[in-house]
Design a protein around this motif. Sequence first.
Motif, PDB file in Angstrom:
ATOM      1  N   ILE A 142      43.727  46.037  31.611  1.00 13.18           N
ATOM      2  CA  ILE A 142      43.872  47.048  32.507  1.00 13.18           C
ATOM      3  C   ILE A 142      42.459  47.298  33.099  1.00 13.18           C
ATOM      4  CG2 ILE A 142      45.494  48.017  30.910  1.00 13.18           C
ATOM      5  CD1 ILE A 142      43.444  49.952  29.681  1.00 13.18           C
ATOM      6  N   GLY A 143      42.437  48.280  34.111  1.00 11.12           N
ATOM      7  CA  GLY A 143      41.126  48.387  34.795  1.00 11.12           C
ATOM      8  C   GLY A 143      41.454  48.536  36.527  1.00 11.12           C
ATOM      9  N   ARG A 144      40.295  48.873  36.971  1.00  8.88           N
ATOM     10  CA  ARG A 144      40.375  48.680  38.724  1.00  8.88           C
ATOM     11  C   ARG A 144      40.646  47.596  39.168  1.00  8.88           C
ATOM     12  NH1 ARG A 144      36.969  49.147  42.979  1.00  8.88           N
ATOM     13  NH2 ARG A 144      37.566  50.684  44.620  1.00  8.88           N
ATOM     14  N   LEU A 145      41.546  47.345  40.152  1.00  3.72           N
ATOM     15  CA  LEU A 145      41.717  46.199  40.758  1.00  3.72           C
ATOM     16  C   LEU A 145      40.431  46.174  42.244  1.00  3.72           C
ATOM     17  CD1 LEU A 145      45.560  46.343  41.016  1.00  3.72           C
ATOM     18  CD2 LEU A 145      44.160  44.575  39.560  1.00  3.72           C
ATOM     19  N   GLU A 146      39.348  45.647  41.690  1.00  6.80           N
ATOM     20  CA  GLU A 146      38.439  45.353  42.902  1.00  6.80           C
ATOM     21  C   GLU A 146      38.660  44.553  44.018  1.00  6.80           C
ATOM     22  OE1 GLU A 146      34.492  44.843  40.755  1.00  6.80           O
ATOM     23  OE2 GLU A 146      34.851  46.507  39.509  1.00  6.80           O
ATOM     24  N   VAL A 147      39.245  43.637  43.552  1.00 10.78           N
ATOM     25  CA  VAL A 147      39.939  42.524  44.423  1.00 10.78           C
ATOM     26  C   VAL A 147      41.389  42.308  44.206  1.00 10.78           C
ATOM     27  CG1 VAL A 147      39.607  40.080  45.168  1.00 10.78           C
ATOM     28  CG2 VAL A 147      37.506  41.140  44.575  1.00 10.78           C
ATOM     29  N   LEU A 148      42.056  42.279  45.500  1.00 11.23           N
ATOM     30  CA  LEU A 148      43.631  41.957  45.199  1.00 11.23           C
ATOM     31  C   LEU A 148      43.978  41.295  46.499  1.00 11.23           C
ATOM     32  CD1 LEU A 148      46.465  42.251  43.766  1.00 11.23           C
ATOM     33  CD2 LEU A 148      46.734  44.570  44.730  1.00 11.23           C
ATOM     34  N   ARG A 149      44.371  39.984  46.191  1.00 12.94           N
ATOM     35  CA  ARG A 149      44.555  39.155  47.623  1.00 12.94           C
ATOM     36  C   ARG A 149      45.791  38.540  46.914  1.00 12.94           C
ATOM     37  NH1 ARG A 149      38.810  38.868  48.350  1.00 12.94           N
ATOM     38  NH2 ARG A 149      39.133  36.735  47.884  1.00 12.94           N
ATOM     39  N   PHE A 150      46.997  38.300  47.699  1.00 10.98           N
ATOM     40  CA  PHE A 150      48.063  37.545  47.636  1.00 10.98           C
ATOM     41  C   PHE A 150      48.036  36.388  48.566  1.00 10.98           C
ATOM     42  CE2 PHE A 150      49.570  41.885  46.465  1.00 10.98           C
ATOM     43  CZ  PHE A 150      49.739  41.681  44.761  1.00 10.98           C
ATOM     44  N   GLY A 151      48.385  35.382  47.914  1.00 11.50           N
ATOM     45  CA  GLY A 151      48.614  33.999  48.652  1.00 11.50           C
ATOM     46  C   GLY A 151      49.746  34.156  49.664  1.00 11.50           C
ATOM     47  N   SER A 152      49.909  33.296  50.504  1.00 12.48           N
ATOM     48  CA  SER A 152      51.172  33.293  51.442  1.00 12.48           C
ATOM     49  C   SER A 152      51.495  32.042  51.835  1.00 12.48           C
ATOM     50  CB  SER A 152      50.660  33.911  53.076  1.00 12.48           C
ATOM     51  OG  SER A 152      49.606  33.152  53.580  1.00 12.48           O
TER      52      SER A 152
END
Length: 616
Positions: free
Chosen positions: A357-367
């Motif tokens: 749990i926690g803050r999503l400081e980085v969230l990038r999805f592949g394509s």
Amino acid sequence: MIRALLIANRGEIACRIIRTARAMGIRTIAVHSDADAQALHVRMADQAVAIGPAPARESYLVGEKILAAARASGADAVHPGYGFLSENAEFAQAVIDAGLIWVGPKPHSITAMGLKDAAKRLMQQAGVPTTPGYLGEDQDPARLAAEAAQIGYPVLIKAVAGGGGKGMRLVERAEDFADALASCQREAAASFGNDHVLIEKYILSPRHIEVQVFGDAHGNVVHLFERDCSLQRRHQKVIEEAPAPGMDAATRAAVCAAAVRAAQAVQYEGAGTIEFIADGSEGLRADRIWFMEMNTRLQVEHPVTEAITGVDLVEWQLRVAAGEPLPCRQDDLTINGWAMEARLYAEDPARGFLPSIGRLEVLRFGSAHGGRIDTGVYEGAEVSPFYDPMIAKVIAHGASRDQAVERLDEMLRGTAVWPVRTNAAFLVKALAHPQFRAGTVDTGLIGRDGDTLAQPPVPSDAALECAAQALVPRSDAPGFRLNAAPRLRARFLLDGEPVEIALSGHGTAQPAASALVMDQGQVWRLEPWRRDGVHGAAAGDGAILAPMPGKVIAVAVSEGEAVTRGQKLLTLEAMKMEHTLTAPFDGIVTELKVSAGAQVQVEALLARIEAEEGAA
């Protein structure tokens, strides 16, 4: 037609429903708990209504609050999504009684399929094959143990009101039956308010095959082909695909026809899924596929069916709920290519898949071409301890199964989440497993090979060097010479552990304080070496800490008791699941800080084990 739709759910399914409703010109109303005030579904909806405190039992599971929100917002329809109240017949009836449109099957259909034992009897009457087992009302533990012995081990204990892998236990030996039954009943009572169970024969080479069905108010029922959901961990699906590998046309016709008969038996309206268990020891055969249960709602894995059929199942739900007939006939539906879905969770496979749990400081999805992401979070959002820890559903579609695998692999490898841990690297390894690539997965694969799959990968030299360049001052970086070996080996900290990296390129004018290393679906933090040194977390001190906030539901030892490595100490209920904490080594319980019923916070000291003098 529906004009204003209230979505009685949260997360990615609420966002997914909003997208289709908006495309149809329907006004959307979100509901949210205090913890979800800034959630993505709240931001996406045209209107949002607060419905109570963070715990689901005080907000999303309170039908009266949902109905009050519908009245206050002017909604004329309610879509329950999946989970929460989606298969609650009383809530469905309350929505209808309030003069609102219920986007789902009629309450009598939910009731008919809601209890596994009654549903199996109904399916037997409809000519749908069912697995051998015990469906009786007598729930005396001695009777259940006798029935299990009669059926023959291994057996499955299943909560009659269960679903989603909860309230289910595999028992391989008679001596384990009593403990498994008690645990199953506790979980069933907590999750569903009903501790009754049934016993089924456990299929030794099981494959999980399910069929998407759809009915309308005019008596029409169609199927949208099958999905294979055999890759599971603790009875929860990990990767799903459509169609099922190895399914020939004759077997498909027989299984899908049985699914349609099942739906017709309960006058089914809306989206539903008929789940079957298959004995895959000799491939998929119609005479070795049996009914398990029906899910009277939209499924988590519905996007793979949408991908191969070109159908928007949520649009179908909304149109059918408004009284329209199905948009097409069975003969109009065909399979186009192959689709796969991976469930990206905020969890740490290396720590027994404990939720992170926690803050999503980085969230990038592949394509990838043919790719789709269904998510309910955004960069900067919080993953809370109150709800299912799914970050996203990663979906890939291709002309062939191999192409779908390659595209899903590309999307997972390109995904970066920090500092919350995810199962992306685990999913990448699962896709590469020889049995998965061959299309012969059974539901026991992760149980057999899960420890290997859960081992975190080692970052490649190229990935380390790429990240390290951002941390090196230009004056410290080596010069570049064609065909020359690297001239500098620098020390860094990788997730707090020392590592040497060979550098061959140029540094930067303004070095970063830290950089992320992204490789094979895993993410690490790389930092410059600190001259004062660094020490990893202490290991082997015998402190038993709570891995997450939760409730202690059982204590199996007492202070002063001698224990052996792996012995069960306590059971913690958190994130709707039971987690067993065991002794890390042989020793004595010198401290016991909690008792059954205690609520604990993450990393709270629960107990302490000290090695006996002279022990290794």
